[in-house]
Structure formats: structure tokens, C-alpha cells
Scaffold this active site. Structure first.
Site, PDB file in Angstrom:
ATOM      1  N   GLY A  73       0.802  -1.229   0.000  1.00 24.01           N
ATOM      2  CA  GLY A  73       0.000   0.000   0.000  1.00 24.01           C
ATOM      3  C   GLY A  73       0.828   1.269   0.000  1.00 24.01           C
ATOM      4  O   GLY A  73       0.454   2.269   0.619  1.00 24.01           O
ATOM      5  N   ASN A 101      10.356   6.403  -8.472  1.00 27.63           N
ATOM      6  CA  ASN A 101       9.047   5.859  -8.836  1.00 27.63           C
ATOM      7  C   ASN A 101       7.983   6.665  -8.083  1.00 27.63           C
ATOM      8  O   ASN A 101       7.970   6.679  -6.858  1.00 27.63           O
ATOM      9  CB  ASN A 101       8.986   4.371  -8.475  1.00 27.63           C
ATOM     10  CG  ASN A 101       7.650   3.745  -8.837  1.00 27.63           C
ATOM     11  OD1 ASN A 101       6.647   3.992  -8.194  1.00 27.63           O
ATOM     12  ND2 ASN A 101       7.646   2.915  -9.867  1.00 27.63           N
ATOM     13  N   CYS A 132      -0.441   0.917  -9.328  1.00 25.02           N
ATOM     14  CA  CYS A 132      -0.424   0.238  -8.033  1.00 25.02           C
ATOM     15  C   CYS A 132      -1.813  -0.326  -7.732  1.00 25.02           C
ATOM     16  O   CYS A 132      -2.780   0.434  -7.659  1.00 25.02           O
ATOM     17  CB  CYS A 132      -0.002   1.180  -6.905  1.00 25.02           C
ATOM     18  SG  CYS A 132      -0.047   0.345  -5.296  1.00 25.02           S
TER      19      CYS A 132
END
Lengths: 303, 245
Positions: A73, A101, A132
Site C-alpha cells: 500500500g 518511482n 499500483c
């Protein structure tokens, strides 16, 4: 015969194409005591957001056949800590390509965060994570729709002088349309792929194994699917690609490059073997020798 | 962190579902109680972290319980087979924090890392009292080893089949105070209860599902008073005052 492992990636020269993937190598420094980081062609740092994030509750990881699912997360200390603490500390011991990133929850956040990363001297390339699977209202939502992916790409491209790569999600019906949308919006390159949305259930407890219920599946089992997507995107786009997904050997680095990747990221394999990257790099010359390759760059996209 | 290939010297059942794995370890990095190694098993993607129970010249001892497919596969390995092992992981107990008398409180296999700590405490000339809690008598491990080193060993079992009937906290109430530092390892709820029950300073060794075991994947994060920490690298041992319990 001396083998040339170097590759040119969006104006950068890498000593070799092997790069630990974001999220599987921390901020680089964690492993600086275990081997000389300078053997690595580049390092993609842990996904960073504008504000610090604790991430998801634990358990965040679960074993799977041929891989694992994770739901960290995007735990990270925030962009200020990245550019003022993490990157300068890494630069004290690492000379190769440093890739930031960046993740976000709105187009504005991506823009602000990437602009800050772009101004950091120690960073060579910006990898924009629109894929993600483990955060709500962000991340993958931008990477599963061509128009949204293009909007993020345009916003980031406007504020960055450094090369901008967009890291794509495999959780889409048509990877080519997203890849093309990013290229048309000005991306300098693409990283593909991020993890595959997955889930495990503890049948004793009758509950999901991960506290966040679902997570991203990665590891050796995903290699053929990732390879296929790299090949499709490479045929459809002119911009360079960092191939990622299940790579665990020097042979698979060669395979990814033949499919069209200019550089190759190693992800989940680092978790089972923290020495995976240096071992793969050390094995590349003999694999090239066996295949009659003198310059690694010559095989990119040859299939 | 170093990667080694260690040969199995023995791998035997020592209590209910509990096994003792002894590895020929020629040159392991210096380890203290609370540190762990990470084993690679054929057919499993992630490694299995196990804390050090004992180290002697040329060998290390690990205790583990068969709780799933991975540890079941580990229990099937025999003498002479070779394991891929990462060593030098985790931050262990601080034996120097105890000035005179230490109290060790273990739940189940939490006794394993506390045994190595116990040896270090004795080498430093400290007095040690150990409280060892188990579900039932068949699960008791390391009792004789602790008795050989400690001033006093108190057993507790949930079903009353050995020692005090009940939890380790029930056994704690039977002890004279006088220790200046405590160390605990066991199930999370037990360690929370121990930290609440004991007023003095101490340390607890946490457990969390790990990915890499070496601090770079951020899968085993826990909350502390000074922000998020990685159980594998910033711990597994934390000072009582660092924990948010």
C-alpha cells in the site's frame, strides 16, 4: 571475447540492463552492506507519494504457487524525504542510474511530486506509477484507462526535464491502447508490467490472507504474460521499454530484450534471493557467449 | 546479510508438532538471541524466517513448529541435505541492558530465541529467572536447558498439565520481584499482557509475516511511538517503550 552489456535508455547509458524493480529493493541503501550496488545498471526506488504514507495493515504478503501477492500500500516517507535524505544517501555509494518511482491520487499530485523529483540532482529518470493495485482512488485507476493514463503523462511531461517512463498495469483488456496513449501524450518510455491483482483465502479461518483482502501477484509464474505484453507494446510503440515481471535468470533477461525491452527489471525474485540481481548480471556474459551475442543491445526487439 | 549453504546435521521432532533443526554452520555471522535466519525451501517462493535458538562452534540450532505446508516440507528434510540460508538478519535482544537480574517470559516457541539470550546473560554473570508458557505438557521444549542455566524456572500450561495452570501472566504473579529488566517472546496478545503486567523496563520480540526478511520490501511494518518500523530489520526486538501497546 569481451561482452558489451551496456544499453542506452532514453539518453542514459546503463552499464547493463538489469534494474531492481520499484518496491522490491527499498531505497537501495538497505542492501548496500550486502553487495556492491555499482554492479547494477540502475535502481528503481520504492514508490513515493507527495505525503508520507504508513501503507496497509498487515499481513501484507502471502505465499503463492510460483510467486507471491503483496499489499504494502505504498508505504513511503514522502517526496521531501526521498529527495533530501534517501537519494543523497544512496548517491554516496551508487553511481548508476537512479530511478524515482512516483505515485499519486490525483493528476495534480502526480505533477507536483514528479516536479520535485525532477529537480533532485541524484535522480536520472522518473518512473510514473499509474498501476499500483493496492491503494484506493489512485494508482491503478489512472493506468487502466487510456485517457486517464494520457492525462497523467501530459501533466508530468510538462514539468519534467528528465526522461519520464510510465509504469503500466497488466490488469487491462488492451495493453496496446494504453501504451500508445502514453506515447502519444509524450512519455519517453514505458515500464511494463506492474503486479496482477490477486487474492488468497485462509480456508481454516475462512478469511482473506491479506489484511487488505486483495493484492498484487508477482513472481516467476507471471513471466510469460509479462513477456507477451512487453512484446505487444514494443511492436506498437517507438519509445523504449523496461520489461518487468517474473524475471529470475540471465536467460530471461535475454528473452525480455528479444521481446523488445531495452532494460529489464527484477522484482519479486529479489525477495526470495536478495542477491538475484548481481547473480543474474554475473551470469549474462556466459549466456551471451552461448548464444553468440557480443553486444547485448543488438538483440533488443529482434523477435 | 550473507547467503550460505548449510548442511543439515539433524532435524528431529522434540515435542508436539515441534522440531529441532541443527545446521552445520562453519562461518555464520555473529548472532545474538533474537536475530534470525531465512531459509529457502524447494517448491516455495518465499523464505521461512526462523530465530536462532542456539549457536556453538560449527553449528546453529533452530526450533520450529509445523504450522503449514512450508514447515511441513522442512520437517521432511533429512541429515545431509543442504539448505540455502540467509544469515545476519534482524536486531536481537540487548543483553547489556540487564544490570543484575533478568526475567525471561516465553510463550510457546518464543522460548527459542530467549534460550540463546539466556546463555549470553549467564556469560555476563547475570541472574536469570525464566517463565515458560505452553498450551499443554506435550508441547514443552527447552525446559531442561533453561533449568541448567537459570536460578529459577516456572512453567505454565493452559490446560494445567504441567506447572501453573493458566497463562504466563498467572505465573508472573507467583514470582518475587527483584529483576531489573525483562525480555519476552511469544504470541502478540501474550507479550502485550506481559508488558502491561510488568512495570520495569524490558524488550519484546515481535512476529509478522515477512517478505524479504532484510528490510527492503516493507511487508512486515509495525507501528511504534517513533513511526512505522520494519519488524525484520528495525526489530524483531523492540524496547517496551517503543511499542504503542
Amino acid at each position: 571475447m569481451v561482452k558489451d552489456l551496456s544499453v542506452h535508455l532514453a539518453g542514459l547509458r546503463l552499464s547493463n540492463p538489469v534494474i531492481p524493480a520499484s518496491g522490491t529493493f527499498g531505497f537501495g541503501l538497505e542492501l548496500s552492506g550486502s553487495f556492491d550496488l555499482n554492479v547494477l545498471g540502475g535502481i528503481s526506488l520504492k514508490g513515493t507519494t507527495l505525503e508520507p504514507r504508513f501503507g496497509n495493515p498487515t499481513p501484507r504478503v502471502a505465499e503463492c504457487e510460483g510467486g507471491m501477492i503483496n499489499s504494502v500500500g505504498l508505504q513511503n516517507p514522502g517526496i521531501e524525504a526521498l529527495v533530501w535524505e534517501k537519494v543523497p544517501a544512496l548517491r554516496d555509494c551508487y553511481r548508476g542510474a537512479v530511478i524515482a518511482n512516483i505515485s499519486g491520487f490525483s493528476v495534480d499530485e502526480y505533477r507536483t511530486c514528479c516536479a520535485l523529483a525532477d529537480r533532485c540532482d541524484g535522480i536520472d529518470l522518473i518512473e510514473v506509477n499509474v498501476s499500483c493495485p493496492n491503494v484506493h482512488n489512485g494508482g491503478m485507476a489512472f493506468g487502466t484507462d487510456p485517457a486517464s493514463a494520457a492525462a497523467v503523462t501530459r501533466a508530468v511531461r510538462e514539468v519534467c526535464r528528465k526522461p519520464v517512463f510510465i509504469k503500466l498495469s497488466p490488469n487491462v483488456t488492451d495493453i496496446v491502447s494504453i501504451a500508445r496513449a502514453c506515447e502519444d501524450a509524450g512519455a519517453d518510455g514505458l515500464t511494463l508490467v506492474n503486479t496482477f491483482l490477486g487474492m488468497r483465502i485462509d480456508i481454516q479461518r475462512r478469511k482473506p490472507v491479506l489484511a487488505n483482502t486483495t493484492g498484487g501477484f508477482s513472481g516467476r509464474a507471471v513471466f510469460p504474460v509479462a513477456l507477451r505484453m512487453v512484446w505487444q507494446a514494443a511492436r506498437a510503440c517507438r519509445i523504449p521499454i523496461m520489461g518487468c515481471g517474473g524475471v529470475a535468470s540471465a536467460e530471461q533477461v535475454v528473452e525480455m530484450m528479444m521481446a523488445g525491452a531495452t532494460a529489464v527489471q527484477i522484482g519479486a525474485e529479489n525477495l526470495r534471493n536478495p542477491f538475484a540481481c548481481p547473480e543474474i548480471i554475473a551470469a549474462l556474459p556466459s549466456v551471451m557467449d552461448r548464444l553468440g551475442i557480443s553486444r547485448l543491445e543488438e538483440i533488443i526487439g529482434t523477435v | 546479510m550473507e547467503k550460505h549453504r548449510f548442511t543439515i546435521e539433524s532435524n528431529r521432532t522434540v515435542a508436539a508438532l515441534t522440531h529441532r533443526l541443527v545446521l552445520k554452520a562453519d562461518d555464520p555471522e555473529l548472532v545474538v538471541g533474537g536475530e534470525f535466519v531465512n531459509l529457502s525451501l524447494d517448491g516455495f517462493f518465499l523464505r521461512r524466517p526462523l530465530s536462532l535458538c542456539d549457536r556453538e562452534p560449527g553449528r546453529i540450532t533452530l526450533l520450529y513448529k509445523t504450522v503449514g505446508k512450508g514447515t511441513e516440507a522442512l520437517s521432511a528434510l533429512r541429515e545431509g541435505e543442504v539448505l540455502d540460508v540467509l544469515t545476519g538478519l534482524g536486531k536481537g535482544f540487548d543483553a547489556a541492558a540487564c544490570r543484575k537480574r533478568a526475567l525471561l517470559v516465553a510463550g510457546g516457541l518464543g522460548a527459542a530465541p530467549l534460550y540463546l539470550l539466556c546463555k549470553e546473560l549467564k556469560e555476563r554473570g547475570r541472574h536469570v529467572t525464566a517463565v515458560l508458557g505452553f498450551n499443554k505438557a506435550e508441547e514443552i521444549v527447552l525446559e531442561e536447558e533453561f533449568r541448567a542455566l537459570c536460578d529459577k524456572v516456572v512453567l505454565a500450561t493452559l490446560d494445567g498439565s504441567a506447572g501453573v495452570k493458566g497463562f504466563v501472566t498467572d505465573a508472573l504473579s507467583t514470582l518475587d520481584p527483584g529483576w531489573d529488566y525483562f525480555y519476552t517472546c511469544g504470541p502478540l496478545v501474550m507479550m502485550k499482557a506481559v508488558c502491561r503486567a510488568l512495570e520495569g523496563p524490558g524488550e519484546a520480540s515481535l512476529e509478522e509475516r515477512m517478505g524479504c526478511g532484510a528490510g527492503f520490501c516493507y511487508c512486515c511494518t509495525c507501528e511504534t511511538v517513533s513511526g512505522p518500523k520494519r519488524v525484520c530489520m528495525d526489530g524483531p526486538v523492540f524496547k517496551k517503550e517503543e511499542l504503542t501497546w
